[in-house]
Design a protein around this motif. Structure first.
Motif, PDB file in Angstrom:
ATOM      1  N   ALA A   1       0.835  -0.958  -0.443  1.00 19.25           N
ATOM      2  CA  ALA A   1       0.045  -0.251   0.499  1.00 19.25           C
ATOM      3  C   ALA A   1       0.813   1.403  -0.293  1.00 19.25           C
ATOM      4  N   HIS A   2       1.766   1.351   0.422  1.00 19.87           N
ATOM      5  CA  HIS A   2       2.491   2.150   0.861  1.00 19.87           C
ATOM      6  C   HIS A   2       4.567   2.302   0.291  1.00 19.87           C
ATOM      7  N   PRO A   3       4.418   1.859  -0.718  1.00 19.96           N
ATOM      8  CA  PRO A   3       5.945   1.338  -1.410  1.00 19.96           C
ATOM      9  C   PRO A   3       7.113   2.228  -1.188  1.00 19.96           C
ATOM     10  N   ASP A   4       6.249   3.816  -2.037  1.00 20.93           N
ATOM     11  CA  ASP A   4       7.155   4.797  -2.052  1.00 20.93           C
ATOM     12  C   ASP A   4       7.364   4.576  -0.144  1.00 20.93           C
ATOM     13  N   ALA A   5       7.435   4.382   0.936  1.00 21.50           N
ATOM     14  CA  ALA A   5       8.056   4.427   2.692  1.00 21.50           C
ATOM     15  C   ALA A   5       9.110   3.458   2.507  1.00 21.50           C
TER      16      ALA A   5
ATOM     17  N   LEU B   1      -3.217 -12.419  25.636  1.00 20.21           N
ATOM     18  CA  LEU B   1      -1.974 -12.390  24.987  1.00 20.21           C
ATOM     19  C   LEU B   1      -0.449 -11.766  25.528  1.00 20.21           C
ATOM     20  N   GLY B   2      -1.052  -9.952  26.220  1.00 17.21           N
ATOM     21  CA  GLY B   2       0.595  -9.356  26.634  1.00 17.21           C
ATOM     22  C   GLY B   2       0.514  -8.601  25.368  1.00 17.21           C
ATOM     23  N   PRO B   3       1.344  -8.040  25.159  1.00 18.71           N
ATOM     24  CA  PRO B   3       1.901  -6.857  24.916  1.00 18.71           C
ATOM     25  C   PRO B   3       1.659  -7.052  23.224  1.00 18.71           C
ATOM     26  N   VAL B   4       1.581  -6.297  22.655  1.00 25.95           N
ATOM     27  CA  VAL B   4       1.394  -6.874  20.913  1.00 25.95           C
ATOM     28  C   VAL B   4       2.443  -6.348  20.558  1.00 25.95           C
ATOM     29  N   ARG B   5       3.881  -6.131  20.437  1.00 27.66           N
ATOM     30  CA  ARG B   5       4.881  -5.128  18.946  1.00 27.66           C
ATOM     31  C   ARG B   5       4.669  -5.710  17.680  1.00 27.66           C
ATOM     32  N   VAL B   6       4.989  -4.355  17.197  1.00 29.73           N
ATOM     33  CA  VAL B   6       4.225  -3.792  15.947  1.00 29.73           C
ATOM     34  C   VAL B   6       6.255  -3.508  15.582  1.00 29.73           C
ATOM     35  N   GLU B   7       6.927  -3.576  14.355  1.00 32.58           N
ATOM     36  CA  GLU B   7       8.258  -3.608  13.848  1.00 32.58           C
ATOM     37  C   GLU B   7       8.079  -2.221  13.704  1.00 32.58           C
ATOM     38  N   GLU B   8       9.601  -1.169  14.033  1.00 31.46           N
ATOM     39  CA  GLU B   8       9.458  -0.132  13.658  1.00 31.46           C
ATOM     40  C   GLU B   8       8.890   0.317  12.173  1.00 31.46           C
ATOM     41  N   PRO B   9       9.378   0.011  11.558  1.00 33.02           N
ATOM     42  CA  PRO B   9       9.186   0.747  10.354  1.00 33.02           C
ATOM     43  C   PRO B   9       7.380   0.508  10.242  1.00 33.02           C
ATOM     44  N   PHE B  10       6.495   0.036  10.903  1.00 36.40           N
ATOM     45  CA  PHE B  10       4.967  -0.724  10.184  1.00 36.40           C
ATOM     46  C   PHE B  10       4.390   0.315  11.405  1.00 36.40           C
ATOM     47  N   ARG B  11       4.544   1.232  12.609  1.00 37.87           N
ATOM     48  CA  ARG B  11       3.838   1.297  13.692  1.00 37.87           C
ATOM     49  C   ARG B  11       3.203   2.152  12.980  1.00 37.87           C
ATOM     50  N   ARG B  12       3.762   2.923  12.386  1.00 40.48           N
ATOM     51  CA  ARG B  12       2.690   3.987  11.803  1.00 40.48           C
ATOM     52  C   ARG B  12       1.366   4.289  10.585  1.00 40.48           C
ATOM     53  N   TYR B  13       1.550   2.652  11.154  1.00 41.30           N
ATOM     54  CA  TYR B  13      -0.358   2.301  10.340  1.00 41.30           C
ATOM     55  C   TYR B  13      -0.925   1.849  11.021  1.00 41.30           C
ATOM     56  N   PHE B  14      -0.285   1.631  12.212  1.00 47.20           N
ATOM     57  CA  PHE B  14      -1.142   0.598  13.441  1.00 47.20           C
ATOM     58  C   PHE B  14      -1.546   0.801  14.518  1.00 47.20           C
TER      59      PHE B  14
END
Length: 432
Positions: free
Chosen positions: A142-146, A350-363
């Motif tokens: 969805a965001h290839p330029d990012a 489930l506890g904390p769900v961690r999102v990898e840094e390059p994707f956090r802005r989308y979640f």
């Protein structure tokens, strides 16, 4: 990221999964839902591409169920799963004929991506790994330029996706026989929902505010919420009607960090919090102390080693192995019905769900739902992302008294709670 050709392979069901094909039906779906809440509306065409490009990495999901002479097993499914709009109640039975023999479904609604999984494949931890990997790839499409060319070529979230070793058998250590039979539990009652399906209510709250409340009792988040749920059963049910049987909260425990394994299959056990809440005045502080004591006693590697010896040992038994599958299925049904009798409800955190840094802005966050059973008509789950924890109650009865009781306790303790029902934010309770 190019789609990899999936080699033909098969693997046995893990020790826990053996029960699920036997008891699954439209009444006992044994399906759970994980939801990724994105920050923008989902493009279904891109989500379809993301699913197709990610699935071949996940040996635990890219399968169909087969029946052998002595055991069920899973083999590679070469069909293509289809992303569909959400149109039905959550956690409904997965009919393999409708899904191309896949044992999961991916749905979308607005900005939400739902993954519904038949428990035979994996547990919540394994399913969350798959959901995040699909959503990571969706963000790249969805965001290839990012993303840099190197990032676009990286299949994020798939590092251990091919690990399908049975953790129960891998960590099995013969031990002295010990019974884990639980006493019969108090069961919740209520009028079934007229509309059918599951009722869902989610309480959203700041993690930092919740932890501040937990510190007042010297408790973890899991201990505090377990106590609040157990006390809600007391307030709304047993205090009025009495209860000869104890309130038993079944708490699943992820065994991966305890035993140091990364399998994508089921690898969980449980501890059962047992509280004899009769018709009398019971302070919340007493319930909290009882919960903390039982967590300390039961949440140990030694305890789970004994449970693995008990459950995996039966599978390794020669007599069990040579019993034909139809007869084995009958025995497993009896075992399942008996185990349901020892639980008032399930609370899965489930506890904390961690999102990898390059994707956090989308979640924006995540949600977690469990299907119910006649013996457990209400279930509770929790998961957190960033500073937001989502506490969700699913119910097949008309009222949701238990959810209201827990929300009232949190709000009165000064924890800001936003109540979300049907996927929309309806109400904010600011401590009353």
């Amino acid at each position: 990221m190019k789609k990899r050709a999936a080699p033909t392979r098969w693997h046995k069901l893990d020790n826990t999964a053996n029960i699920f094909p036997v008891v699954a039906s439209r009444r006992y779906s044994n399906v759970f839902r994980l939801t990724a809440v994105m920050r923008e509306a989902v493009d279904p065409a891109l989500l379809q591409q993301a699913l197709e490009q990610t699935l071949p990495y996940f040996a635990a999901f890219n399968v169909r169920l087969r029946h052998g002479l002595f055991w069920n097993y899973l083999e590679t499914n070469r069909a293509t799963p289809q992303v569909l709009p959400e149109q039905d109640a959550p956690c409904r039975y997965i009919d393999p004929v409708e899904t191309g023999r896949f044992l999961f479904r991916v749905l979308y609604y607005g900005s939400r991506v739902h993954l519904e999984t038949f428990h035979v494949l994996t547990d919540g931890t394994g399913a969350m790994q798959f959901l995040k990997a699909v959503c990571y790839r969706y963000c790249q499409l969805a965001h290839p330029d990012a993303f840099t060319p190197e990032q676009l070529a990286t299949p994020y979230g798939t590092e251990t996706a091919g690990e399908v070793q049975d953790g129960y058998l891998k960590h099995y250590i013969p031990a002295k026989s010990k019974t884990f039979r639980e006493p019969g539990a108090y069961h919740l009652r209520g009028e079934h929902r007229i509309a059918g399906g599951l009722g869902v209510a989610t309480a959203l709250m700041p993690v930092d505010a919740l932890k501040a409340e937990c510190r007042r009792f010297g408790a973890t988040v899991g201990e505090y919420l377990t106590a609040a749920i157990a006390y809600g059963v007391y307030e709304e049910y047993t205090a009025c009607n009495g209860a000869k049987r104890p309130v038993s909260i079944f708490v699943p425990v992820n065994l991966r960090p305890i035993f140091g394994t990364e399998t994508s299959l089921n690898f969980f056990s449980n501890l059962t919090i047992i509280l004899p809440l009769a018709r009398r005045a019971v302070p919340f502080e007493d319930v909290m102390e009882a919960v903390k004591r039982q967590f300390a006693e039961k949440l140990t590697r030694e305890e789970f080693e004994q449970k693995l010896a008990f459950t995996a040992g039966s599978e390794k038994n020669l007599i069990t192995r040579i019993i034909p599958l139809p007869l084995k299925n009958g025995i497993l049904r009896i075992v399942y019905e008996h185990s349901n009798n020892g639980s008032t409800l399930v609370f899965s955190n489930l506890g904390p769900v961690r999102v990898e840094e390059p994707f956090r802005r989308y979640f924006e966050g995540f949600r977690f739902l469990l299907s119910t059973t006649p013996r457990e008509p209400v279930k509770a789950t929790a998961c957190a992302c960033g500073n937001t924890l989502a506490l969700t109650f699913t119910t097949e009865v008309e009222d949701n008294r238990l959810a209201r009781s827990v929300v009232r306790r949190l709000a009165k303790a000064g924890v800001p709670v936003t109540l979300e029902t049907g996927g929309d934010t309806d109400e904010t309770l600011q401590g009353v």
